[in-house]
Every structure is written in structure tokens, then in C-alpha cells.
Design a protein around this motif. Structure first.
Motif, mmCIF file in Angstrom:
data_model
loop_
_atom_site.group_PDB
_atom_site.id
_atom_site.type_symbol
_atom_site.label_atom_id
_atom_site.label_comp_id
_atom_site.label_asym_id
_atom_site.label_seq_id
_atom_site.Cartn_x
_atom_site.Cartn_y
_atom_site.Cartn_z
ATOM 1 N N LEU A 70 5.060 18.199 6.217
ATOM 2 C CA LEU A 70 5.118 18.375 4.904
ATOM 3 C C LEU A 70 3.817 18.594 4.186
ATOM 4 O O LEU A 70 3.738 18.605 3.082
ATOM 5 N N GLY A 71 2.801 18.349 5.186
ATOM 6 C CA GLY A 71 1.436 18.410 4.564
ATOM 7 C C GLY A 71 0.665 17.331 4.695
ATOM 8 O O GLY A 71 -0.524 17.554 4.134
ATOM 9 N N HIS A 72 1.264 16.107 5.057
ATOM 10 C CA HIS A 72 0.647 14.950 5.032
ATOM 11 C C HIS A 72 -0.594 14.959 5.984
ATOM 12 O O HIS A 72 -0.354 15.350 7.376
ATOM 13 N N ARG A 73 -1.887 14.529 6.018
ATOM 14 C CA ARG A 73 -2.849 14.382 7.002
ATOM 15 C C ARG A 73 -3.318 13.011 6.909
ATOM 16 O O ARG A 73 -3.826 12.491 8.011
ATOM 17 N N ASP A 74 -3.672 12.273 5.825
ATOM 18 C CA ASP A 74 -3.926 11.115 5.843
ATOM 19 C C ASP A 74 -2.744 9.986 5.779
ATOM 20 O O ASP A 74 -2.429 9.749 4.691
ATOM 21 N N ILE A 75 -2.532 9.607 7.030
ATOM 22 C CA ILE A 75 -1.169 8.827 7.079
ATOM 23 C C ILE A 75 -1.565 7.386 7.604
ATOM 24 O O ILE A 75 -2.187 7.280 8.429
ATOM 25 N N PHE A 76 -0.917 6.589 6.873
ATOM 26 C CA PHE A 76 -1.441 5.143 7.173
ATOM 27 C C PHE A 76 -0.424 4.655 7.915
ATOM 28 O O PHE A 76 0.960 4.694 7.814
ATOM 29 N N ALA A 118 -0.234 -5.167 4.738
ATOM 30 C CA ALA A 118 -0.672 -3.810 5.348
ATOM 31 C C ALA A 118 -1.024 -3.068 3.960
ATOM 32 O O ALA A 118 -2.019 -2.082 3.796
ATOM 33 N N ILE A 119 -0.122 -3.109 3.100
ATOM 34 C CA ILE A 119 -0.021 -2.341 1.916
ATOM 35 C C ILE A 119 -1.264 -2.615 0.855
ATOM 36 O O ILE A 119 -1.869 -1.932 0.385
ATOM 37 N N MET A 120 -1.590 -3.966 1.038
ATOM 38 C CA MET A 120 -2.582 -4.524 0.349
ATOM 39 C C MET A 120 -3.907 -4.151 0.661
ATOM 40 O O MET A 120 -4.907 -3.822 0.006
ATOM 41 N N HIS A 121 -4.049 -4.198 1.961
ATOM 42 C CA HIS A 121 -5.360 -3.480 2.683
ATOM 43 C C HIS A 121 -5.261 -2.084 2.316
ATOM 44 O O HIS A 121 -6.337 -1.543 2.049
ATOM 45 N N LEU A 122 -4.315 -1.136 2.308
ATOM 46 C CA LEU A 122 -4.380 0.082 1.945
ATOM 47 C C LEU A 122 -4.870 0.192 0.646
ATOM 48 O O LEU A 122 -5.695 1.128 0.373
ATOM 49 N N CYS A 123 -4.507 -0.840 -0.240
ATOM 50 C CA CYS A 123 -5.113 -0.461 -1.627
ATOM 51 C C CYS A 123 -6.280 -0.660 -1.881
ATOM 52 O O CYS A 123 -7.149 -0.332 -2.936
ATOM 53 N N SER A 124 -6.937 -1.482 -0.925
ATOM 54 C CA SER A 124 -8.354 -1.566 -0.927
ATOM 55 C C SER A 124 -9.281 -0.736 -0.369
ATOM 56 O O SER A 124 -10.577 -0.786 -0.476
ATOM 57 N N LEU A 125 -8.656 0.274 0.315
ATOM 58 C CA LEU A 125 -9.400 1.303 0.919
ATOM 59 C C LEU A 125 -10.206 2.177 -0.206
ATOM 60 O O LEU A 125 -9.604 2.553 -1.083
ATOM 61 N N PRO A 126 -11.273 2.853 0.169
ATOM 62 C CA PRO A 126 -12.087 3.533 -0.837
ATOM 63 C C PRO A 126 -11.375 4.916 -0.897
ATOM 64 O O PRO A 126 -11.402 5.662 -1.855
ATOM 65 N N GLN A 127 -10.937 5.477 0.382
ATOM 66 C CA GLN A 127 -10.019 6.599 0.206
ATOM 67 C C GLN A 127 -8.610 6.202 0.621
ATOM 68 O O GLN A 127 -8.315 5.634 1.355
ATOM 69 N N LYS A 177 8.290 -4.258 -0.400
ATOM 70 C CA LYS A 177 8.131 -5.354 -1.407
ATOM 71 C C LYS A 177 6.787 -5.053 -2.041
ATOM 72 O O LYS A 177 6.720 -5.508 -3.172
ATOM 73 N N CYS A 178 5.974 -4.770 -1.368
ATOM 74 C CA CYS A 178 4.504 -4.708 -1.994
ATOM 75 C C CYS A 178 4.173 -3.351 -2.848
ATOM 76 O O CYS A 178 3.691 -3.423 -4.099
ATOM 77 N N PHE A 179 5.138 -2.369 -2.618
ATOM 78 C CA PHE A 179 5.149 -1.364 -3.468
ATOM 79 C C PHE A 179 5.741 -1.685 -4.825
ATOM 80 O O PHE A 179 5.180 -1.219 -5.792
#
Length: 361
Positions: free
Chosen positions: A182-188, A237-246, A264-266
């Protein structure tokens, strides 16, 4: 006559009530020798009238069997294991075996405590979803107790038994490939504990798919989080994702409980799927058809999974000299509504530290 449950009724009391010998009562109750129908009826009626229950401990010492099978899982709150346990029970109960279900919460000491308890109870066999932290004790226990491992393997060539698993590598590869196409490259990626075999195999599937698109996933890959296969670690994990610069454009959770935590975090952070982030998950989510945000998942026939475990463990009890066997379930993709093309929406969101600290679970 009201049953007397204040004290244990003895076989001698049953014999007196039925006007037969203790030996005759034993033969009737154990079905060890032929006894006439009339005497059998009298003994059974006396047993029922007095409320007699056989002493299972004494009987187990005599026949060297308790007709019990231990079932040790990592997380009893996960419906996945409850469904498996029900399927196993359906198989073993037809052979007069009882299942003792214990949950370790993925803790080494808790698992060891249960292993010692089950061993002391003289169980006939063990079904184990190991923490991966007590291998030496398990291998030693395995010398006298037949075992079937589910999902997670023992790191020892001395293990004797069977493994029932899902195709971890293929399942994760399929999910990752769908995001890439689908075009995703930055996959967490939210992985499980790196010491567990299934977490290692699932991560391998992720790496293989990413490498096909010239993306190397190693220690420097920025979009990864090691969880512990629990809901809380998916949330974290999602909280960590949101703290990333990118910010990434998609999330792959390598088990269902972590996926629930992520969702739940979403909701807590008003992250929309797939508008902000696409999300996929290894293993199906219970009652997924009832939730608004449904990740694409790889699912497995869990009833078939549990049935095979039950069959294997009974065969092991009968003959533990059977060569080690493996049964691996193939994944089936169930499409959800939380996967779409990549967007820049997350890059435009302001997830500053104070806001993140205010969000509770």
C-alpha cells in the motif's frame, strides 16, 4: 438421607451399609473385577446415600495416576488461551482426564512456583506455554512428565515432547507485505519479549518482508518497541510512538492483546485509523465484529489448535517414547477497516510530553 459433608465417608462405612466386604466395594468402585449386578447396585446406592467420595490421592498412589493434566499459560485474560483450553478439555474429558489451568502472567517466579506445585500433585502430563525463563527446570521435569509445548519452544536438545504452534514467520510476513504494497515504509512494529521463540519468529517475518523493499531492520531501526504480549505494553508502545521525532504511518502488533492496548491508546489520543495510522495485528481480536476500528489480522483455527494439543498430550501419556512432533497452523487473513494508504497526518500532530503524561490508561 442428607449427605454428611462434615467428614469424609470411608470405604468401610460403605461396605457396612451395603452389607458387603471392603474388598467388594473396592472392586465395584474401581471396576477392577466382575461383580454381580445386584451387589454392584447395592454398593453404588450405599455410596450415593452416604455421600462417599473416593480418596483421589490414595488412589493415585496406588495406580500411579491422578488423571490430571496441567495447563500452564502466560495470560489467562487472553481469550485465545481460554478458547484453546476449552478445546483441549473437550478432548481429554472423554478419556476421564481433568485439566488444571494456571496463569503465569509471563513471570519467571510465578511459573516456577506453578511447575513445582503441579509436579508435587503428580500430574500425568503438562501442556505448557512457557515464559522461556525456566528451561532447565522444565527439561528436568520433562524426564518423568510428558509435555506438549504451545506457541513457545524450549531451548534444549534434551526436551522430549511435541510443539503445537502457528506459522509465526509467515503470518507476520503477510501482514507486513500488505502494508508495504500500500506504500507504507515507516512501519512501527510492536514485538514481544525477544527471549521467546514465537516473538523471534514473528520479528523474522517482519524483517524478511521489509528487506524485500530494501529496508533493513536492525538495532538502529527507529520504529520498534519491545512489549511483553500484554495490553498495557501495547498501550505503552503507542505512547512511545508519539514521542518519536519522526512518526510512522502504520503499526503492526505481533499479538492480539498488544493490539487491543494500542487501540485503547489510539482512542485516548484521538488517533484515527486508517486516517492517521494504519494498524494490523497477529492473531484475531475477540468479538472484533463489534468494535468500530478493526485491524486487519492473521487468524488461526484455534479449535483445531486445541484439539490437536489434546490429542497429542493423550498420546504422550500413553507412550512418551514417540519421536518429537510439530504441528503448525497456517494463517488466514481477515481484512479489517483500519488499513489504508500512508498519510502525513501524524507528522502534523503535536504530541508533546506534558500532554502524553496526562493521558491515563
Amino acid at each position: 438421607m442428607k449427605k454428611n459433608i462434615s467428614k469424609r465417608i470411608t470405604m468401610r462405612e460403605v461396605a457396612k451399609e451395603a452389607k458387603v466386604s471392603v474388598a467388594t466395594v473396592s472392586r465395584v468402585l474401581n471396576k477392577s473385577e466382575y461383580v454381580s449386578s445386584d451387589i454392584t447396585k447395592r454398593v453404588l446406592q450405599a455410596s450415593k446415600k452416604l455421600g462417599y467420595f473416593p480418596n483421589s490421592i490414595a488412589r493415585s498412589l496406588k495406580i500411579n495416576s491422578t488423571h490430571t493434566i496441567g495447563f500452564l499459560v502466560s495470560d489467562i485474560s487472553n481469550p485465545y488461551y481460554i478458547t484453546i483450553a476449552r478445546a483441549v478439555e473437550e478432548v481429554v474429558k472423554n478419556h476421564n482426564y481433568n485439566l488444571i489451568l494456571c496463569s503465569t502472567e509471563n513471570k519467571k517466579d510465578r511459573e516456577l512456583s506453578y511447575l513445582e506445585l503441579l509436579f508435587s500433585k503428580n500430574i500425568d502430563a503438562l501442556i505448557l506455554n512457557t515464559t522461556g525463563k525456566n528451561d532447565d527446570f522444565i527439561v528436568n521435569m520433562n524426564k518423568t512428565i510428558p509435555m506438549v509445548l504451545i506457541n513457545r519452544r524450549i531451548k534444549s536438545p534434551d526436551f522430549i515432547g511435541d510443539v503445537v504452534d502457528t506459522d509465526n514467520t509467515k503470518g507476520t510476513y503477510i501482514l507486513t507485505k500488505q502494508l508495504l504494497e500500500l506504500g507504507h515504509r515507516d512501519i512501527f512494529v510492536i514485538n514481544g519479549p525477544r527471549n521467546l521463540s514465537n516473538a523471534q519468529q514473528r520479528m523474522l517475518g517482519f524483517k524478511q518482508a521489509m528487506l524485500e523493499y530494501s529496508i533493513t531492520v536492525d538495532g538502529d531501526y527507529p520504529f520498534q518497541y519491545e512489549g511483553d504480549f500484554t495490553l498495557d505494553s501495547g498501550y505503552d508502545a503507542i505512547m512511545h510512538l508519539c514521542s518519536l521525532p519522526q512518526k510512522p504511518t502504520a503499526v503492526i502488533s505481533l499479538n492480539n492483546m498488544m493490539a487491543i492496548g494500542a487501540l485503547k491508546c489510539f482512542k485516548a489520543l484521538n488517533i484515527n485509523a486508517p486516517e492517521d495510522l494504519s494498524i494490523v495485528s497477529y492473531d484475531s481480536i475477540d468479538n472484533m465484529e463489534l468494535i468500530a476500528v478493526r485491524p486487519t489480522v492473521v487468524s488461526f483455527d484455534i479449535n483445531k489448535f486445541g484439539t490437536r494439543i489434546g490429542e497429542y498430550i493423550l498420546e504422550r501419556v500413553k507412550d512418551n517414547n514417540i519421536p518429537n512432533r510439530e504441528f503448525v497452523l497456517e494463517p488466514k487473513v481477515i481484512q479489517g477497516n483500519a488499513v489504508g494508504f500512508p498519510t502525513d497526518n501524524m507528522k502534523n500532530r503535536d504530541f508533546n510530553t506534558p500532554v502524553l503524561n496526562m493521558v491515563g490508561k
